[in-house]
Motif scaffolding. Structure first.
Motif, PDB file in Angstrom:
ATOM      1  N   SER A   1       1.425  -1.401 -10.668  1.00 57.46           N
ATOM      2  CA  SER A   1       2.175  -1.148 -11.333  1.00 57.46           C
ATOM      3  C   SER A   1       3.413  -1.346 -11.157  1.00 57.46           C
ATOM      4  CB  SER A   1       1.530   0.067 -11.880  1.00 57.46           C
ATOM      5  OG  SER A   1       0.749   0.800 -12.119  1.00 57.46           O
ATOM      6  N   SER A   2       3.656  -1.353 -10.074  1.00 58.23           N
ATOM      7  CA  SER A   2       5.330  -1.904  -9.634  1.00 58.23           C
ATOM      8  C   SER A   2       5.976  -2.979  -8.408  1.00 58.23           C
ATOM      9  CB  SER A   2       6.207  -0.486  -9.218  1.00 58.23           C
ATOM     10  OG  SER A   2       5.379   0.445  -8.103  1.00 58.23           O
ATOM     11  N   HIS A   3       7.138  -3.046  -8.653  1.00 58.56           N
ATOM     12  CA  HIS A   3       7.141  -3.780  -7.106  1.00 58.56           C
ATOM     13  C   HIS A   3       7.369  -3.631  -6.249  1.00 58.56           C
ATOM     14  CE1 HIS A   3       8.914  -7.195 -10.176  1.00 58.56           C
ATOM     15  NE2 HIS A   3       9.309  -6.201 -11.002  1.00 58.56           N
ATOM     16  N   ASP A   4       7.014  -2.137  -6.074  1.00 52.36           N
ATOM     17  CA  ASP A   4       6.904  -1.321  -4.627  1.00 52.36           C
ATOM     18  C   ASP A   4       5.257  -1.574  -4.276  1.00 52.36           C
ATOM     19  OD1 ASP A   4       9.559  -0.505  -4.943  1.00 52.36           O
ATOM     20  OD2 ASP A   4       9.231   1.652  -5.667  1.00 52.36           O
ATOM     21  N   GLN A   5       4.531  -2.088  -5.249  1.00 57.77           N
ATOM     22  CA  GLN A   5       3.053  -1.707  -4.700  1.00 57.77           C
ATOM     23  C   GLN A   5       2.800  -3.397  -4.273  1.00 57.77           C
ATOM     24  OE1 GLN A   5       1.568  -0.085  -8.308  1.00 57.77           O
ATOM     25  NE2 GLN A   5       0.989   1.301  -6.557  1.00 57.77           N
TER      26      GLN A   5
ATOM     27  N   ASP B   1      -1.869  -9.933 -11.834  1.00 54.38           N
ATOM     28  CA  ASP B   1      -0.430  -9.647 -13.005  1.00 54.38           C
ATOM     29  C   ASP B   1       0.923  -8.142 -12.138  1.00 54.38           C
ATOM     30  OD1 ASP B   1      -0.406 -10.684 -15.577  1.00 54.38           O
ATOM     31  OD2 ASP B   1      -2.439  -8.764 -15.690  1.00 54.38           O
ATOM     32  N   LEU B   2       1.366  -7.582 -12.139  1.00 47.37           N
ATOM     33  CA  LEU B   2       2.860  -6.849 -11.773  1.00 47.37           C
ATOM     34  C   LEU B   2       2.727  -6.230 -13.239  1.00 47.37           C
ATOM     35  CD1 LEU B   2       3.801  -5.504  -9.837  1.00 47.37           C
ATOM     36  CD2 LEU B   2       5.649  -6.946  -9.814  1.00 47.37           C
ATOM     37  N   GLY B   3       2.138  -5.129 -13.682  1.00 45.56           N
ATOM     38  CA  GLY B   3       2.655  -3.705 -14.900  1.00 45.56           C
ATOM     39  C   GLY B   3       2.258  -2.946 -14.875  1.00 45.56           C
ATOM     40  N   SER B   4       2.545  -2.006 -15.745  1.00 49.93           N
ATOM     41  CA  SER B   4       0.977  -0.634 -15.862  1.00 49.93           C
ATOM     42  C   SER B   4       0.096  -1.002 -16.084  1.00 49.93           C
ATOM     43  CB  SER B   4       2.553   0.330 -16.623  1.00 49.93           C
ATOM     44  OG  SER B   4       1.767   1.422 -17.346  1.00 49.93           O
TER      45      SER B   4
ATOM     46  N   PRO C   1       2.936  -5.138  -1.686  1.00 48.06           N
ATOM     47  CA  PRO C   1       1.762  -5.412  -0.539  1.00 48.06           C
ATOM     48  C   PRO C   1       0.379  -5.165  -0.945  1.00 48.06           C
ATOM     49  CG  PRO C   1       3.925  -4.015  -0.171  1.00 48.06           C
ATOM     50  CD  PRO C   1       3.718  -4.174  -1.285  1.00 48.06           C
ATOM     51  N   ASP C   2       0.331  -4.197  -1.868  1.00 47.62           N
ATOM     52  CA  ASP C   2      -1.299  -3.730  -2.216  1.00 47.62           C
ATOM     53  C   ASP C   2      -1.673  -4.709  -3.288  1.00 47.62           C
ATOM     54  OD1 ASP C   2      -3.068  -1.794  -2.736  1.00 47.62           O
ATOM     55  OD2 ASP C   2      -2.765  -1.441  -4.443  1.00 47.62           O
ATOM     56  N   LEU C   3      -0.402  -5.857  -3.951  1.00 48.54           N
ATOM     57  CA  LEU C   3      -1.447  -6.317  -4.816  1.00 48.54           C
ATOM     58  C   LEU C   3      -2.130  -7.425  -3.334  1.00 48.54           C
ATOM     59  CD1 LEU C   3      -1.408  -7.771  -7.497  1.00 48.54           C
ATOM     60  CD2 LEU C   3       0.383  -8.680  -7.621  1.00 48.54           C
ATOM     61  N   GLN C   4      -1.294  -7.468  -2.692  1.00 49.89           N
ATOM     62  CA  GLN C   4      -1.728  -8.931  -1.554  1.00 49.89           C
ATOM     63  C   GLN C   4      -3.162  -8.941  -1.291  1.00 49.89           C
ATOM     64  OE1 GLN C   4      -0.401 -11.643  -2.000  1.00 49.89           O
ATOM     65  NE2 GLN C   4      -2.333 -12.185  -0.720  1.00 49.89           N
ATOM     66  N   ARG C   5      -3.246  -7.538  -0.947  1.00 54.98           N
ATOM     67  CA  ARG C   5      -4.669  -6.899  -0.177  1.00 54.98           C
ATOM     68  C   ARG C   5      -5.703  -7.513  -0.837  1.00 54.98           C
ATOM     69  NH1 ARG C   5      -1.017  -3.246   2.487  1.00 54.98           N
ATOM     70  NH2 ARG C   5      -0.951  -1.741   0.768  1.00 54.98           N
ATOM     71  N   GLN C   6      -5.299  -6.799  -2.212  1.00 58.72           N
ATOM     72  CA  GLN C   6      -6.232  -6.780  -3.736  1.00 58.72           C
ATOM     73  C   GLN C   6      -6.731  -8.628  -3.240  1.00 58.72           C
ATOM     74  OE1 GLN C   6      -5.798  -5.340  -7.850  1.00 58.72           O
ATOM     75  NE2 GLN C   6      -4.796  -3.717  -5.984  1.00 58.72           N
TER      76      GLN C   6
END
Length: 160
Positions: free
Chosen positions: A69-73, A100-103, A75-80
């Motif tokens: 959902s956000s730029h703060d996450q 994707d990066l977004g709500s 690292p979680d995007l990379q893990r996914q």
């Protein structure tokens, strides 16, 4: 005697990827000749001219979709993405990752639009997600219904 082309040369000539030629060789669509060291070689003069991009367009692909959902996450995007890559590779699937990066309530994300377009264009065989809510926070059932209508298999790695 015909000149044999390397897999890269043949892929460029046919307008397909090297991985597609490897898959075609494994499935018998286009069997390569082998060098003594096992490298694939192709006699382009003997290849059916219809076996080009049209054949690739008929082959549906596996898409692994990741979203946060956000730029703060990030690292979680990379893990996914890593989880999706490991899972798809372990299954032996040739795949592409869309992220994707977004709500989860935003329906205007670039990757989601591309995913939906590909589903509607019948280009996707399988959709792989880490969790159901990574697709959309609300309304994922509509996308899943669209997948069902287009005979797209949906794989959710973590059901819990």
């Amino acid at each position: 005697m015909s000149k044999l082309s390397s897999i890269k040369q043949a892929a460029n000539q046919l307008g397909v990827s090297v991985s597609t030629l490897r898959r075609w060789d494994e499935t018998g669509v286009l069997v390569a000749q082998r060098t003594p060291k096992g490298h694939r070689r192709y006699d382009l003069s003997k290849i059916n001219p219809n076996l080009t991009r049209n054949k690739v367009e008929q082959q549906r692909k596996t898409i692994a979709y990741a979203r946060v959902s956000s730029h703060d996450q990030k690292p979680d995007l990379q893990r996914q993405i890593e989880i999706l890559e490991l899972y798809c590779s372990a299954q032996g699937w040739s795949f592409e990752v869309i992220s994707d990066l977004g709500s989860g309530m935003n329906y205007h994300k670039k990757g989601l639009k591309r995913l939906l377009d590909d589903i509607l264009d019948n280009k996707i065989d399988r959709l792989v997600l880490t969790h159901k809510d990574r697709l959309l926070r609300f309304g994922a059932e509509l996308v899943f219904a669209l997948c069902e209508a287009r005979q797209v298999e949906v794989v959710i790695i973590n059901q819990g």
